[in-house]
Design a protein around this motif. Sequence first.
Motif: not given
Length: 107
Positions: A19-20, A94-98, A103-106
């Motif tokens: 998803w990410i 991109e690490l911050w975006r991940i 968090q959104k996926y969780r």
Amino acid sequence: LSFHQNLTELGVNEGAVAWIPPRLSDRKTMDFISGNESYRRYRAALVLAVSCDLCFLFVEDSEVPCTWTHKRDYISHFNPQEVRTQIDVISLPELWRIHVLGQKYRS
């Protein structure tokens, strides 16, 4: 107070990793997933880096600066034939975006 469910390694590898990566950035999608031939061969390295980062962030409860500083070899690609060649498949933004997407996926 948080009511989220913790991600497990199985949850990371089953759903979050698929998803990410397409949601990281338009450039990353264009280079690694759909378009550019020179970076498409590193798609597996990108997926592995995202998987490792998600495990560090949500399974081991590490923080983004810790991953960037101390676990950088997990988010980079090394070519064994060319020892000096290192490709950072994930940048610090991109690490911050991940982290945000995780968090959104969780949730």
